[in-house]
Motif scaffolding. Structure first.
Motif, PDB file in Angstrom:
ATOM      1  N   UNK A  38       0.831  -1.196   0.000  1.00  0.00           N
ATOM      2  CA  UNK A  38       0.000   0.000   0.000  1.00  0.00           C
ATOM      3  C   UNK A  38       0.870   1.253   0.000  1.00  0.00           C
ATOM      4  N   UNK A  39       0.584   2.149  -0.916  1.00  0.00           N
ATOM      5  CA  UNK A  39       1.312   3.417  -0.963  1.00  0.00           C
ATOM      6  C   UNK A  39       0.935   4.279   0.237  1.00  0.00           C
ATOM      7  N   UNK A  40       1.869   5.114   0.648  1.00  0.00           N
ATOM      8  CA  UNK A  40       1.562   6.033   1.732  1.00  0.00           C
ATOM      9  C   UNK A  40       0.446   6.972   1.309  1.00  0.00           C
ATOM     10  N   UNK A  41      -0.423   7.279   2.270  1.00  0.00           N
ATOM     11  CA  UNK A  41      -1.507   8.218   1.967  1.00  0.00           C
ATOM     12  C   UNK A  41      -0.988   9.659   1.934  1.00  0.00           C
ATOM     13  N   UNK A  42       0.272   9.864   2.333  1.00  0.00           N
ATOM     14  CA  UNK A  42       0.838  11.203   2.362  1.00  0.00           C
ATOM     15  C   UNK A  42       1.874  11.384   1.252  1.00  0.00           C
ATOM     16  N   UNK A  43       2.062  12.617   0.860  1.00  0.00           N
ATOM     17  CA  UNK A  43       3.111  12.948  -0.114  1.00  0.00           C
ATOM     18  C   UNK A  43       4.479  12.663   0.499  1.00  0.00           C
ATOM     19  N   UNK A  44       5.443  12.345  -0.336  1.00  0.00           N
ATOM     20  CA  UNK A  44       6.792  12.118   0.164  1.00  0.00           C
ATOM     21  C   UNK A  44       7.808  12.619  -0.854  1.00  0.00           C
ATOM     22  N   UNK A  45       9.007  12.909  -0.355  1.00  0.00           N
ATOM     23  CA  UNK A  45      10.074  13.484  -1.173  1.00  0.00           C
ATOM     24  C   UNK A  45      11.340  12.675  -0.937  1.00  0.00           C
ATOM     25  N   UNK A  46      11.702  11.816  -1.896  1.00  0.00           N
ATOM     26  CA  UNK A  46      12.859  10.940  -1.748  1.00  0.00           C
ATOM     27  C   UNK A  46      14.182  11.704  -1.767  1.00  0.00           C
ATOM     28  N   UNK A  47      14.155  12.968  -2.180  1.00  0.00           N
ATOM     29  CA  UNK A  47      15.402  13.747  -2.200  1.00  0.00           C
ATOM     30  C   UNK A  47      15.819  14.195  -0.807  1.00  0.00           C
ATOM     31  N   UNK A  48      14.984  13.941   0.210  1.00  0.00           N
ATOM     32  CA  UNK A  48      15.302  14.380   1.563  1.00  0.00           C
ATOM     33  C   UNK A  48      16.436  13.567   2.184  1.00  0.00           C
ATOM     34  N   UNK A  49      16.705  12.380   1.654  1.00  0.00           N
ATOM     35  CA  UNK A  49      17.744  11.541   2.244  1.00  0.00           C
ATOM     36  C   UNK A  49      18.458  10.764   1.148  1.00  0.00           C
ATOM     37  N   UNK A  50      19.771  10.632   1.291  1.00  0.00           N
ATOM     38  CA  UNK A  50      20.588   9.920   0.295  1.00  0.00           C
ATOM     39  C   UNK A  50      20.642   8.439   0.654  1.00  0.00           C
TER      40      UNK A  50
END
Length: 463
Positions: free
Chosen positions: A104-116
């Protein structure tokens, strides 16, 4: 016993387990009453066309679990089970194919650029390739020495915290460490914990559940009201002097020395929660309370959840020397709950300098996101939304003037993929306090996201 049908072509279930499952089912559903004698091993093997070893394995499993018992020279018999056991066999679990399962995908937006994650993967690969032998043993109860050493170096250079690795205790989250603190404080004869009002309630609940008296101390613009702390008896006080949640107040240095004087005068303990203090976007992060005076009675709490990623769940506390000695006296009553693999990975991650450069990158990115969020809130909702606590951390505290329930506001935001958490306290006069987590929204989506959220709140609430 009724005739048994086994399926030799079933490659997933060995014959002895098929036989075991059949007999167990007959017993639990009542078809084989207590005291009934089972066929001998040789007779059962002959009747089913299986080996004596197979029938013996099935009976042994039933014996171990207590469904049957044996009498010397007499054979095997059905045990007398409680009535609750006669409910039939549980359904077999469904097959799970990890490679084809759609999580299941997260119900919230996410930004993979926040962590390497690539650098993290590199360090974890090194653990598996170069330090495999270390993974064959459990983790140090206090935490891996390599990680404690890296933490002691980092907190000194970044927060002015002075300590040795043997004063550091690593655990799976601040709430677990608070449990250790409860035991230490009891040994010290302290039975009262003062907490900020408003403040971070999950930790307060732990002290309360461990039987401590809780005293709520109000928070003003310069932090905790020190004059309201108890005197002359010894107690503990839980504070967030660098970024108080949820008000965002910062305790100035003069007030910090007053708090230290109170602790010295009353022989009390200060518990300094430094959560999110490194993510300060305007000016340099403030030095920690712990390092202001030598030998201070301050327990320093830190966490990697917001500076790495939330799933990592590695936190730490730095104890004064006398409290560290108390911890040593009972630490072997517990086991380490943090993954040893992740602890070693984090130690390498810090040693290689990736942690420090990651925080610098995160500060720059989150500062842009914070500005974008503040600009959007001002542009679209300034008539009924006022941001507070806007200098650091991963969220904004919003004061929303509306008659709509706080839970409704959070639900509307979630429908847009935005995480907004109602706070337990009320702002009064029809105002709601909400924690808006802007940090995981991609920078280019913040303006439109805030605009949509404000429009929903305006449309569905009595603004």
């Amino acid at each position: 016993m009724k005739p048994v049908v086994l399926n030799p072509s079933d490659s997933k279930t060995p014959l002895y387990l098929q036989l075991y499952g059949y007999i167990k089912g007959e017993i639990t559903c009542g078809n084989m009453p207590a005291g009934e004698k089972l066929p001998s091993l040789r007779k059962l093997a002959k009747d089913l066309g299986i080996s004596v070893t197979t029938s013996e394995q099935a009976y042994n499993q039933l014996l171990v679990e207590g469904y049957i018992y044996s009498r010397p020279q007499s054979g095997f018999f059905v045990s007398d089970l409680p009535g609750s056991a006669e409910s039939g066999s549980a359904p077999a679990p469904e097959d799970f194919d990890f490679s084809s399962y759609t999580f299941q995908e997260s119900s919230f937006k996410y930004d993979l650029s926040c962590f390497d994650f690539q650098k993290w993967k590199k360090c974890m690969s090194k653990v598996f390739s170069d330090y495999t032998h270390l993974l064959l043993f459990g983790s140090d109860v206090q935490g891996e020495i390599a990680l404690r050493y890296e933490i002691s170096r980092y907190v000194y250079t970044s927060r002015g915290v002075t300590c040795r690795p043997d004063q550091i205790v690593i655990g799976a989250g601040t709430q677990q460490l608070a449990g250790y603190l409860c035991r230490i404080l009891r040994r010290m004869g302290i039975g009262t914990v003062c907490v900020e009002d408003p403040g971070y309630t999950p930790v307060f609940n732990i002290f309360r559940d461990h039987g401590f008296d809780i005293e709520n101390i109000p928070v003003e613009g310069d932090g905790l009201v020190i004059e309201d702390l108890p005197r002359p008896r010894s107690s503990a006080v839980y504070v967030s002097p660098s970024n108080q949640f949820p008000t965002g107040s910062v305790m100035p240095v003069g007030r910090r020395y007053q708090l230290l004087d109170w602790a010295k005068e009353t022989k009390s303990v200060i518990i300094e929660d430094d959560y999110d203090s490194e993510l300060r976007y305007f000016g340099k992060p403030l030095p920690a309370l712990q390092g202001l005076v030598s030998g201070s009675p301050v327990v320093y709490l830190g966490s990697f959840s917001s500076t790495l990623f939330p799933a990592i769940k590695i936190s730490y506390m730095i104890l004064p020397e006398n409290m560290a000695e108390i911890f040593q006296s009972f630490k072997y009553d517990y086991s380490q709950t943090c993954s040893k693999t992740e602890q070693l990975t984090l130690a390498l991650f810090m040693e290689e300098g990736y942690y420090y450069t990651g925080i610098k990158k995160m500060r720059a990115l989150y500062a842009q996101k914070l500005k974008a969020a503040l600009d959007a809130l001002s542009r679209y909702g300034s008539d009924f939304i006022s941001p507070i606590n806007n200098l650091s951390g991963i969220n904004l505290i919003l004061k929303v003037r509306t008659a709509a329930p706080a839970a409704n506001l959070a639900s509307k935001a979630e429908s847009l993929g935005l995480r907004v958490q109602p706070l337990s306290l009320s702002a009064g006069g029809g105002e709601k306090l909400m924690a808006f987590y802007y940090n995981q929204i991609p920078l280019g989506e913040i303006d439109e996201s805030v605009k949509s959220m404000v429009e929903l709140w305006r449309k569905n609430g009595d603004v």
